[in-house]
Design a protein around this motif. Structure first.
Motif, PDB file in Angstrom:
ATOM      1  N   LEU A 166       0.821  -1.210   0.000  1.00  0.00           N
ATOM      2  CA  LEU A 166       0.000   0.000   0.000  1.00  0.00           C
ATOM      3  C   LEU A 166       0.856   1.262   0.000  1.00  0.00           C
ATOM      4  N   THR A 167       1.980   1.205   0.720  1.00  0.00           N
ATOM      5  CA  THR A 167       2.816   2.401   0.905  1.00  0.00           C
ATOM      6  C   THR A 167       4.102   2.352   0.091  1.00  0.00           C
ATOM      7  N   ALA A 168       4.238   1.362  -0.779  1.00  0.00           N
ATOM      8  CA  ALA A 168       5.467   1.192  -1.565  1.00  0.00           C
ATOM      9  C   ALA A 168       6.699   1.115  -0.671  1.00  0.00           C
ATOM     10  N   GLY A 169       6.558   0.389   0.444  1.00  0.00           N
ATOM     11  CA  GLY A 169       7.685   0.137   1.319  1.00  0.00           C
ATOM     12  C   GLY A 169       7.949   1.190   2.372  1.00  0.00           C
ATOM     13  N   ARG A 170       7.113   2.226   2.455  1.00  0.00           N
ATOM     14  CA  ARG A 170       7.373   3.279   3.444  1.00  0.00           C
ATOM     15  C   ARG A 170       6.912   2.896   4.845  1.00  0.00           C
ATOM     16  N   ALA A 171       5.951   1.975   4.940  1.00  0.00           N
ATOM     17  CA  ALA A 171       5.535   1.508   6.261  1.00  0.00           C
ATOM     18  C   ALA A 171       6.625   0.619   6.853  1.00  0.00           C
ATOM     19  N   SER A 172       6.661   0.522   8.173  1.00  0.00           N
ATOM     20  CA  SER A 172       7.646  -0.324   8.834  1.00  0.00           C
ATOM     21  C   SER A 172       7.444  -1.777   8.424  1.00  0.00           C
ATOM     22  N   SER A 173       8.527  -2.503   8.268  1.00  0.00           N
ATOM     23  CA  SER A 173       8.450  -3.924   7.945  1.00  0.00           C
ATOM     24  C   SER A 173       8.302  -4.789   9.189  1.00  0.00           C
ATOM     25  N   ASP A 174       8.331  -4.164  10.352  1.00  0.00           N
ATOM     26  CA  ASP A 174       8.142  -4.891  11.616  1.00  0.00           C
ATOM     27  C   ASP A 174       6.682  -4.788  12.031  1.00  0.00           C
ATOM     28  N   PRO A 175       5.953  -5.908  12.134  1.00  0.00           N
ATOM     29  CA  PRO A 175       4.517  -5.839  12.438  1.00  0.00           C
ATOM     30  C   PRO A 175       4.199  -5.095  13.728  1.00  0.00           C
ATOM     31  N   ALA A 176       4.955  -5.357  14.774  1.00  0.00           N
ATOM     32  CA  ALA A 176       4.670  -4.702  16.054  1.00  0.00           C
ATOM     33  C   ALA A 176       4.853  -3.194  15.948  1.00  0.00           C
ATOM     34  N   GLU A 177       5.914  -2.764  15.298  1.00  0.00           N
ATOM     35  CA  GLU A 177       6.169  -1.338  15.154  1.00  0.00           C
ATOM     36  C   GLU A 177       5.138  -0.679  14.254  1.00  0.00           C
ATOM     37  N   ASP A 178       4.794  -1.357  13.152  1.00  0.00           N
ATOM     38  CA  ASP A 178       3.828  -0.788  12.207  1.00  0.00           C
ATOM     39  C   ASP A 178       2.464  -0.641  12.857  1.00  0.00           C
ATOM     40  N   MET A 179       2.013  -1.678  13.575  1.00  0.00           N
ATOM     41  CA  MET A 179       0.716  -1.594  14.227  1.00  0.00           C
ATOM     42  C   MET A 179       0.734  -0.559  15.345  1.00  0.00           C
ATOM     43  N   ALA A 180       1.840  -0.485  16.076  1.00  0.00           N
ATOM     44  CA  ALA A 180       1.941   0.482  17.170  1.00  0.00           C
ATOM     45  C   ALA A 180       1.789   1.912  16.652  1.00  0.00           C
ATOM     46  N   ARG A 181       2.335   2.196  15.498  1.00  0.00           N
ATOM     47  CA  ARG A 181       2.197   3.541  14.922  1.00  0.00           C
ATOM     48  C   ARG A 181       0.748   3.836  14.575  1.00  0.00           C
ATOM     49  N   LEU A 182       0.035   2.825  14.037  1.00  0.00           N
ATOM     50  CA  LEU A 182      -1.368   3.036  13.687  1.00  0.00           C
ATOM     51  C   LEU A 182      -2.209   3.201  14.944  1.00  0.00           C
ATOM     52  N   VAL A 183      -1.908   2.412  15.974  1.00  0.00           N
ATOM     53  CA  VAL A 183      -2.654   2.533  17.239  1.00  0.00           C
ATOM     54  C   VAL A 183      -2.370   3.878  17.899  1.00  0.00           C
ATOM     55  N   GLU A 184      -1.140   4.345  17.819  1.00  0.00           N
ATOM     56  CA  GLU A 184      -0.814   5.657  18.379  1.00  0.00           C
ATOM     57  C   GLU A 184      -1.624   6.759  17.698  1.00  0.00           C
ATOM     58  N   HIS A 185      -1.847   6.596  16.424  1.00  0.00           N
ATOM     59  CA  HIS A 185      -2.579   7.605  15.649  1.00  0.00           C
ATOM     60  C   HIS A 185      -4.087   7.467  15.796  1.00  0.00           C
TER      61      HIS A 185
END
Length: 280
Positions: A166-185
């Motif tokens: 979806l982001t052409a690789g700009r999202a974190s490749s680590d699931p925990a980190e990527d989800m944490a950013r979305l939850v923070e937002h």
């Protein structure tokens, strides 16, 4: 290649009418006489019936910028999203005639569940099922396969892969980190979106990522989700849609979502393109 009126933007009324009749023949797979149907539509609906042929079919459906299959993908999505049941039943047939598979139409409704809500998706599913039963001449359809029963860690693994595309690789490749950013937002909304939209739905292969982007952009446009379009327009490009094809979604929306929604969607699309260009 011969230049068509839809490409030049200048056609006679006779050319538009001929294009509309050809579209109708494809709609019905040649089962009905197009000219007779046009006259009946006008007798019943007056000017509205005339425009249904000359504008809906002659101006929009005849345009070459999207395939008829893609246009059916958009229209079925919009009709399910706004609860237009009679039209949805009709366009289920049209979509099949344009090359959509039954499983693909069913998958549109699953995507609608996430982006327009389960009530709309369940109501649309009943309409589509009724149409399938009529086509098959049966009272009950075969039992369908269930969705996968996934633990959250597997959903997160699938979600992070989806978010990479979806982001052409700009999202974190680590699931925990990527989800944490979305939850923070987005708080718990972000958690549900991560598991359900990205981990469960976008990872399914019953529709391509390109087709899912068409579906989601269509839903967001008709629901006036312009903030979300800022994310999903670039995602559509990342999934293989061209700028012309995304613009054509907005053209199709002039007929099926209304011009105000098409204008808002077009403006959101242009802002997304401008942001991409500025970043480049």
């Amino acid at each position: 290649m011969t230049t068509t009126g839809a490409e030049t933007g200048s056609r006679t009324h006779a050319e538009r009418r001929a294009a509309a009749l050809e579209v109708f023949e494809r709609f019905t797979n040649g089962e009905f006489d197009a000219e007779r149907a046009r006259r009946a539509m006008t007798r019943r609906h007056g000017a509205l019936g005339t425009f249904a042929f000359d504008v809906v079919m002659g101006d929009v459906w005849s345009r070459p910028q999207l395939s008829r299959r893609d246009r059916s993908l958009i229209v079925i999505t919009v009709l399910a999203t706004i609860g237009s049941n009679e039209e949805l039943s009709l366009h289920t047939d049209v979509g099949l005639n344009h090359g959509l598979e039954r499983t693909e139409i069913e998958e549109i409704l699953i995507q609608v569940a996430a982006y327009a809500g389960f009530p709309m998706a369940m109501a649309a599913s009943r309409v589509v099922d009724d149409r399938f039963r009529t086509l098959d001449g049966v009272e009950r359809l075969p039992e369908r396969s269930p969705g996968p029963e996934l633990d959250d860690d597997e959903r997160e693994r699938r979600a992070v892969e989806v978010r990479q595309t979806l982001t052409a690789g700009r999202a974190s490749s680590d699931p925990a980190e990527d989800m944490a950013r979305l939850v923070e937002h987005l708080g718990e909304v972000g958690r549900i979106a991560y598991h359900w939209a990205f981990g469960d739905l976008w990872a399914r292969d019953e529709l391509s990522r390109r087709d899912r982007s068409i579906v989601v952009i269509s839903i967001l446009t008709v629901l006036r989700g312009t903030d979300e379009l800022a994310f999903h327009v670039p995602a559509g490009l990342n999934h293989g849609l061209s700028r012309t094809e995304i613009e054509e979604i907005m053209v199709q929306m002039t007929i099926y979502g209304g011009i105000p929604r098409a204008v808002e969607g077009y403006q959101a699309m242009k802002k997304a393109f401008a942001k991409i260009d500025a970043r480049s």
